[in-house]
Design a protein around this motif. Structure first.
Motif, PDB file in Angstrom:
ATOM      1  N   ARG A  54      35.347  39.523  -5.421  1.00 46.89           N
ATOM      2  CA  ARG A  54      34.555  39.589  -4.181  1.00 46.89           C
ATOM      3  C   ARG A  54      35.208  40.524  -3.161  1.00 46.89           C
ATOM      4  O   ARG A  54      34.534  41.318  -2.510  1.00 46.89           O
ATOM      5  CB  ARG A  54      34.358  38.190  -3.584  1.00 46.89           C
ATOM      6  CG  ARG A  54      33.083  37.509  -4.092  1.00 46.89           C
ATOM      7  CD  ARG A  54      32.850  36.178  -3.398  1.00 46.89           C
ATOM      8  NE  ARG A  54      33.723  35.166  -3.957  1.00 46.89           N
ATOM      9  CZ  ARG A  54      33.411  34.429  -5.030  1.00 46.89           C
ATOM     10  NH1 ARG A  54      32.251  34.585  -5.628  1.00 46.89           N
ATOM     11  NH2 ARG A  54      34.261  33.540  -5.485  1.00 46.89           N
ATOM     12  N   VAL A  55      36.532  40.422  -3.036  1.00 48.35           N
ATOM     13  CA  VAL A  55      37.259  41.282  -2.089  1.00 48.35           C
ATOM     14  C   VAL A  55      37.114  42.748  -2.510  1.00 48.35           C
ATOM     15  O   VAL A  55      36.813  43.623  -1.690  1.00 48.35           O
ATOM     16  CB  VAL A  55      38.754  40.868  -2.023  1.00 48.35           C
ATOM     17  CG1 VAL A  55      39.570  41.896  -1.256  1.00 48.35           C
ATOM     18  CG2 VAL A  55      38.890  39.479  -1.400  1.00 48.35           C
ATOM     19  N   LYS A  98      46.683  31.895  -4.250  1.00 47.87           N
ATOM     20  CA  LYS A  98      46.946  32.295  -2.873  1.00 47.87           C
ATOM     21  C   LYS A  98      45.860  33.283  -2.474  1.00 47.87           C
ATOM     22  O   LYS A  98      45.030  33.656  -3.276  1.00 47.87           O
ATOM     23  CB  LYS A  98      48.325  32.949  -2.758  1.00 47.87           C
ATOM     24  CG  LYS A  98      49.473  32.082  -3.262  1.00 47.87           C
ATOM     25  CD  LYS A  98      49.762  30.938  -2.331  1.00 47.87           C
ATOM     26  CE  LYS A  98      50.865  30.080  -2.903  1.00 47.87           C
ATOM     27  NZ  LYS A  98      51.009  28.806  -2.238  1.00 47.87           N
ATOM     28  N   GLU A  99      45.925  33.738  -1.259  1.00 47.83           N
ATOM     29  CA  GLU A  99      44.918  34.711  -0.816  1.00 47.83           C
ATOM     30  C   GLU A  99      45.042  36.029  -1.566  1.00 47.83           C
ATOM     31  O   GLU A  99      46.125  36.403  -1.984  1.00 47.83           O
ATOM     32  CB  GLU A  99      45.120  34.974   0.672  1.00 47.83           C
ATOM     33  CG  GLU A  99      44.345  34.003   1.505  1.00 47.83           C
ATOM     34  CD  GLU A  99      44.322  34.399   2.958  1.00 47.83           C
ATOM     35  OE1 GLU A  99      44.482  35.590   3.267  1.00 47.83           O
ATOM     36  OE2 GLU A  99      44.147  33.488   3.765  1.00 47.83           O
ATOM     37  N   VAL A 100      43.915  36.731  -1.689  1.00 51.94           N
ATOM     38  CA  VAL A 100      43.923  38.033  -2.358  1.00 51.94           C
ATOM     39  C   VAL A 100      44.462  39.077  -1.387  1.00 51.94           C
ATOM     40  O   VAL A 100      43.982  39.201  -0.262  1.00 51.94           O
ATOM     41  CB  VAL A 100      42.491  38.426  -2.803  1.00 51.94           C
ATOM     42  CG1 VAL A 100      42.481  39.811  -3.434  1.00 51.94           C
ATOM     43  CG2 VAL A 100      41.928  37.381  -3.753  1.00 51.94           C
ATOM     44  N   GLY A 108      32.543  33.388 -10.956  1.00 49.69           N
ATOM     45  CA  GLY A 108      32.664  34.801 -10.591  1.00 49.69           C
ATOM     46  C   GLY A 108      31.660  35.714 -11.265  1.00 49.69           C
ATOM     47  O   GLY A 108      31.567  36.888 -10.930  1.00 49.69           O
ATOM     48  N   ARG A 109      30.908  35.178 -12.216  1.00 49.87           N
ATOM     49  CA  ARG A 109      30.052  36.030 -13.056  1.00 49.87           C
ATOM     50  C   ARG A 109      29.099  36.919 -12.265  1.00 49.87           C
ATOM     51  O   ARG A 109      28.877  38.076 -12.626  1.00 49.87           O
ATOM     52  CB  ARG A 109      29.269  35.145 -14.059  1.00 49.87           C
ATOM     53  CG  ARG A 109      28.273  35.903 -14.921  1.00 49.87           C
ATOM     54  CD  ARG A 109      28.961  36.923 -15.831  1.00 49.87           C
ATOM     55  NE  ARG A 109      28.028  37.791 -16.523  1.00 49.87           N
ATOM     56  CZ  ARG A 109      27.551  38.943 -16.045  1.00 49.87           C
ATOM     57  NH1 ARG A 109      27.907  39.381 -14.845  1.00 49.87           N
ATOM     58  NH2 ARG A 109      26.723  39.679 -16.753  1.00 49.87           N
ATOM     59  N   GLN A 110      28.517  36.365 -11.180  1.00 50.23           N
ATOM     60  CA  GLN A 110      27.507  37.124 -10.425  1.00 50.23           C
ATOM     61  C   GLN A 110      28.090  38.327  -9.685  1.00 50.23           C
ATOM     62  O   GLN A 110      27.354  39.223  -9.282  1.00 50.23           O
ATOM     63  CB  GLN A 110      26.819  36.204  -9.399  1.00 50.23           C
ATOM     64  CG  GLN A 110      26.019  35.070 -10.029  1.00 50.23           C
ATOM     65  CD  GLN A 110      24.995  35.586 -11.036  1.00 50.23           C
ATOM     66  OE1 GLN A 110      24.284  36.541 -10.763  1.00 50.23           O
ATOM     67  NE2 GLN A 110      24.949  34.971 -12.217  1.00 50.23           N
ATOM     68  N   VAL A 111      29.396  38.320  -9.494  1.00 46.88           N
ATOM     69  CA  VAL A 111      30.009  39.410  -8.716  1.00 46.88           C
ATOM     70  C   VAL A 111      30.118  40.693  -9.541  1.00 46.88           C
ATOM     71  O   VAL A 111      30.150  41.785  -8.992  1.00 46.88           O
ATOM     72  CB  VAL A 111      31.419  39.002  -8.203  1.00 46.88           C
ATOM     73  CG1 VAL A 111      31.942  40.012  -7.183  1.00 46.88           C
ATOM     74  CG2 VAL A 111      31.396  37.604  -7.614  1.00 46.88           C
TER      75      VAL A 111
END
Ligand SMILES: O=P(O)(O)OC[C@H]1O[C@H](OP(=O)(O)OP(=O)(O)O)[C@H](O)[C@@H]1O
Length: 171
Positions: free
Chosen positions: A110-111, A81-83, A130-133
């Motif tokens: 990211r959020v 679901k949304e964060v 997600g690694r780059q975040v």
């Protein structure tokens, strides 16, 4: 039925989690010092406690996020679901170490990265999306692995292979 992207499981034991966290701490010694730690609750809480012990940091805060909700079939691989941020932080993270257990799709990270752009962001484990975040992680797993943490699992009896195969053949 919704597409399930997970083909395989990775089961992390308490001992492995502790060992991996200490490996992370060795690398963090070269990155600090840090004013404090911000744990992303809930998954980051236990890694953050272990890091706080190793780096002798006593200022610990939380950012509280919820991004998964239970699926209908009770599976651990719940539907996304949304964060939602349930509790934020009132600064930009400068000088702080931001910790989570895992960056998977990167949605949560990211959020939170937008809210704390100046924090040094680490996770124990990361998947490619997600690694780059994040700035640093200890281990990387492919996107199709589902990671079970020690607090998600339990020890239980498993019948001998011979009995299991026999039962499968009969059933
Ligand atoms: O990269 P993503 O796809 O966003 O997934 C990673 C996030 O998912 C898990 O938290 P979860 O939302 O399950 O909440 P919890 O830690 O409170 O169990 C984990 O602790 C990360 O915060």
């Amino acid at each position: 039925m919704e597409h399930n992207p997970y083909r395989d499981d990775v089961v992390i034991s308490w001992a492995e989690l502790h060992r991996d966290t200490r490996r992370l701490c060795h690398e963090l010694m070269a990155k600090g010092p840090f004013k404090g730690i911000i744990a992303i609750a809930r998954g980051g809480l236990i890694p953050a406690a272990l890091v706080a012990r190793e780096l002798e940091i006593r200022l610990i805060d939380t950012i509280c996020a919820a991004s998964y909700e239970s699926s209908d079939d009770d599976s651990a691989q719940t539907q996304r679901k949304e964060v939602r941020i349930l509790k934020g932080i009132e600064h930009d993270g400068e000088g702080y170490l931001l910790i989570d257990d895992l960056v998977d799709t990167g949605n949560t990270a990211r959020v939170i990265r937008q809210l704390l752009p100046k924090a040094y962001f680490v996770t124990l484990y990361a998947k490619p999306m997600g690694r780059q975040v994040v700035d640093l992680c200890v281990k990387e797993f492919s996107q199709d692995k589902w990671v079970y943490f020690p607090w998600d699992i339990d020890y239980q009896f498993v019948p001998p292979i011979k009995k299991r195969l026999k039962a499968e053949q009969q059933g």
